[in-house]
Design a protein around this motif. Sequence first.
Motif, PDB file in Angstrom:
ATOM      1  N   GLN A  58       0.830  -1.206   0.000  1.00  0.00           N
ATOM      2  CA  GLN A  58       0.000   0.000   0.000  1.00  0.00           C
ATOM      3  C   GLN A  58       0.864   1.256   0.000  1.00  0.00           C
ATOM      4  OE1 GLN A  58      -3.644   0.023  -0.096  1.00  0.00           O
ATOM      5  NE2 GLN A  58      -2.909   1.994  -0.883  1.00  0.00           N
ATOM      6  N   LYS A  59       1.940   1.211   0.748  1.00  0.00           N
ATOM      7  CA  LYS A  59       2.874   2.337   0.764  1.00  0.00           C
ATOM      8  C   LYS A  59       3.452   2.574  -0.632  1.00  0.00           C
ATOM      9  CE  LYS A  59       7.068   3.915   3.171  1.00  0.00           C
ATOM     10  NZ  LYS A  59       8.134   3.529   4.125  1.00  0.00           N
ATOM     11  N   TYR A  60       3.776   1.476  -1.319  1.00  0.00           N
ATOM     12  CA  TYR A  60       4.321   1.583  -2.666  1.00  0.00           C
ATOM     13  C   TYR A  60       3.300   2.220  -3.617  1.00  0.00           C
ATOM     14  CZ  TYR A  60       6.170   0.383  -7.226  1.00  0.00           C
ATOM     15  OH  TYR A  60       6.629   0.482  -8.516  1.00  0.00           O
ATOM     16  N   GLY A  69       2.754   5.919  -2.989  1.00  0.00           N
ATOM     17  CA  GLY A  69       3.879   6.695  -3.514  1.00  0.00           C
ATOM     18  C   GLY A  69       3.872   6.761  -5.027  1.00  0.00           C
ATOM     19  N   LEU A  70       3.459   5.669  -5.665  1.00  0.00           N
ATOM     20  CA  LEU A  70       3.388   5.633  -7.125  1.00  0.00           C
ATOM     21  C   LEU A  70       2.369   6.641  -7.641  1.00  0.00           C
ATOM     22  CD1 LEU A  70       4.318   4.173  -9.734  1.00  0.00           C
ATOM     23  CD2 LEU A  70       2.458   2.543  -9.349  1.00  0.00           C
ATOM     24  N   LYS A  71       1.229   6.709  -6.977  1.00  0.00           N
ATOM     25  CA  LYS A  71       0.209   7.686  -7.372  1.00  0.00           C
ATOM     26  C   LYS A  71       0.761   9.108  -7.265  1.00  0.00           C
ATOM     27  CE  LYS A  71      -4.427   9.352  -6.198  1.00  0.00           C
ATOM     28  NZ  LYS A  71      -5.655   9.090  -5.395  1.00  0.00           N
ATOM     29  N   LEU A  88      -0.002  -6.489  -3.287  1.00  0.00           N
ATOM     30  CA  LEU A  88      -0.125  -5.653  -4.496  1.00  0.00           C
ATOM     31  C   LEU A  88      -1.287  -6.139  -5.352  1.00  0.00           C
ATOM     32  CD1 LEU A  88       3.321  -4.828  -6.181  1.00  0.00           C
ATOM     33  CD2 LEU A  88       1.699  -3.242  -5.128  1.00  0.00           C
ATOM     34  N   LEU A  89      -1.358  -7.454  -5.528  1.00  0.00           N
ATOM     35  CA  LEU A  89      -2.418  -8.027  -6.355  1.00  0.00           C
ATOM     36  C   LEU A  89      -3.791  -7.861  -5.724  1.00  0.00           C
ATOM     37  CD1 LEU A  89      -0.610 -11.276  -7.540  1.00  0.00           C
ATOM     38  CD2 LEU A  89      -1.220  -9.302  -8.953  1.00  0.00           C
ATOM     39  N   GLU A  90      -3.842  -7.693  -4.413  1.00  0.00           N
ATOM     40  CA  GLU A  90      -5.118  -7.419  -3.749  1.00  0.00           C
ATOM     41  C   GLU A  90      -5.594  -5.992  -4.030  1.00  0.00           C
ATOM     42  OE1 GLU A  90      -4.295  -8.288   0.319  1.00  0.00           O
ATOM     43  OE2 GLU A  90      -4.568 -10.460   0.085  1.00  0.00           O
ATOM     44  N   ILE A  91      -4.657  -5.133  -4.411  1.00  0.00           N
ATOM     45  CA  ILE A  91      -4.994  -3.745  -4.741  1.00  0.00           C
ATOM     46  C   ILE A  91      -5.300  -3.601  -6.223  1.00  0.00           C
ATOM     47  CG2 ILE A  91      -4.132  -1.358  -4.794  1.00  0.00           C
ATOM     48  CD1 ILE A  91      -2.289  -2.178  -2.407  1.00  0.00           C
ATOM     49  N   VAL A  92      -4.421  -4.145  -7.063  1.00  0.00           N
ATOM     50  CA  VAL A  92      -4.590  -4.048  -8.513  1.00  0.00           C
ATOM     51  C   VAL A  92      -4.133  -5.359  -9.151  1.00  0.00           C
ATOM     52  CG1 VAL A  92      -2.359  -2.848  -8.675  1.00  0.00           C
ATOM     53  CG2 VAL A  92      -3.953  -2.754 -10.600  1.00  0.00           C
ATOM     54  N   ASP A  93      -5.031  -5.975  -9.888  1.00  0.00           N
ATOM     55  CA  ASP A  93      -4.731  -7.277 -10.487  1.00  0.00           C
ATOM     56  C   ASP A  93      -4.127  -7.104 -11.882  1.00  0.00           C
ATOM     57  OD1 ASP A  93      -4.590 -10.028 -10.817  1.00  0.00           O
ATOM     58  OD2 ASP A  93      -6.635 -10.180 -11.592  1.00  0.00           O
ATOM     59  N   GLY A  94      -3.021  -6.382 -11.919  1.00  0.00           N
ATOM     60  CA  GLY A  94      -2.284  -6.254 -13.171  1.00  0.00           C
ATOM     61  C   GLY A  94      -2.549  -4.971 -13.925  1.00  0.00           C
ATOM     62  N   THR A  95      -1.498  -4.525 -14.641  1.00  0.00           N
ATOM     63  CA  THR A  95      -1.595  -3.309 -15.460  1.00  0.00           C
ATOM     64  C   THR A  95      -1.058  -3.568 -16.867  1.00  0.00           C
ATOM     65  OG1 THR A  95       0.610  -2.451 -14.863  1.00  0.00           O
ATOM     66  CG2 THR A  95      -1.234  -1.883 -13.404  1.00  0.00           C
ATOM     67  N   TYR A  96      -0.949  -4.834 -17.222  1.00  0.00           N
ATOM     68  CA  TYR A  96      -0.368  -5.222 -18.508  1.00  0.00           C
ATOM     69  C   TYR A  96      -1.482  -5.607 -19.468  1.00  0.00           C
ATOM     70  CZ  TYR A  96       2.694  -7.813 -21.742  1.00  0.00           C
ATOM     71  OH  TYR A  96       3.371  -8.270 -22.850  1.00  0.00           O
ATOM     72  N   TRP A  97      -2.062  -4.566 -20.132  1.00  0.00           N
ATOM     73  CA  TRP A  97      -3.189  -4.776 -21.029  1.00  0.00           C
ATOM     74  C   TRP A  97      -4.260  -5.632 -20.334  1.00  0.00           C
ATOM     75  CZ3 TRP A  97      -2.416  -1.216 -24.394  1.00  0.00           C
ATOM     76  CH2 TRP A  97      -1.109  -0.907 -24.783  1.00  0.00           C
ATOM     77  N   ARG A  98      -4.526  -5.234 -19.094  1.00  0.00           N
ATOM     78  CA  ARG A  98      -5.464  -5.967 -18.233  1.00  0.00           C
ATOM     79  C   ARG A  98      -6.867  -5.421 -18.441  1.00  0.00           C
ATOM     80  NH1 ARG A  98      -9.023  -8.102 -15.334  1.00  0.00           N
ATOM     81  NH2 ARG A  98      -8.628  -8.886 -13.222  1.00  0.00           N
ATOM     82  N   LYS A  99      -7.805  -6.302 -18.776  1.00  0.00           N
ATOM     83  CA  LYS A  99      -9.169  -5.871 -18.998  1.00  0.00           C
ATOM     84  C   LYS A  99      -9.932  -5.865 -17.684  1.00  0.00           C
ATOM     85  CE  LYS A  99     -12.349  -5.839 -22.761  1.00  0.00           C
ATOM     86  NZ  LYS A  99     -12.710  -6.417 -24.055  1.00  0.00           N
ATOM     87  N   TYR A 100     -10.412  -4.698 -17.295  1.00  0.00           N
ATOM     88  CA  TYR A 100     -11.271  -4.531 -16.121  1.00  0.00           C
ATOM     89  C   TYR A 100     -12.645  -4.149 -16.651  1.00  0.00           C
ATOM     90  CZ  TYR A 100      -7.149  -4.410 -13.056  1.00  0.00           C
ATOM     91  OH  TYR A 100      -6.000  -4.723 -12.366  1.00  0.00           O
ATOM     92  N   GLY A 101     -13.553  -5.112 -16.672  1.00  0.00           N
ATOM     93  CA  GLY A 101     -14.861  -4.845 -17.274  1.00  0.00           C
ATOM     94  C   GLY A 101     -14.679  -4.570 -18.758  1.00  0.00           C
TER      95      GLY A 101
END
Length: 199
Positions: free
Chosen positions: A5-7, A10-12, A56-69
């Motif tokens: 969560q800290k990471y 900070g990324l945001k 990390l995966l509990e926060i965001v399940d991927g950012t590599y051309w990941r389809k969310y809806g």
Amino acid sequence: MNLAQKYVDGLKKAYYKKGREKQWNNLEKVMHGADKEDMEKLRGLYPDIPDSLLQLLEIVDGTYWRKYGEEEAALYFLGSDLDAYPYYLLSARQMMDPEEDFREWGDYLINREFDDIPVDEGICDDFDKLCWLHFSDCMNNGGTSQLFIDFSPSAKGKRGQVVRYLHDPDELVIIADSFDAYLQMLMDGEYDFIKGDTR
């Protein structure tokens, strides 16, 4: 607050600081954590998977051309010791079933077939014992660089170390002793893989 969560917090801030808040906001609007079933399967495949990666995966399940809806997310989420290459975070499913498994093509590196290709001595030389979790691809879809958590180090390595593969020129290098240390390295570097341009 846990390290993951800290990471992410900070990324945001780093995205906002670089004037790229629109990119971050587009991800934040749609992202969610990995399915419980996927997380359990991932733990089953890699019992020693670091808590910080799971968090990390509990926060965001991927950012590599990941389809969310209906939305597809592609956001640089990670870095390495190479300033030129930001990286995506793979989803839990992508980690379990990568399109290209290192075991299918990386034998020449593990077996040290070429003396002029650098391979860190902390990486094992027994391909049959190799156990790596592929968690990240670089900005050009992994063609140039990929990141792995190594659960099968040599006697000179550490279980859970983070390995960076680089292509052309080829090399395998340990960039952190653990995933926690890897995240801390990126935070200490002030997320310098995020640039102020529109790459």
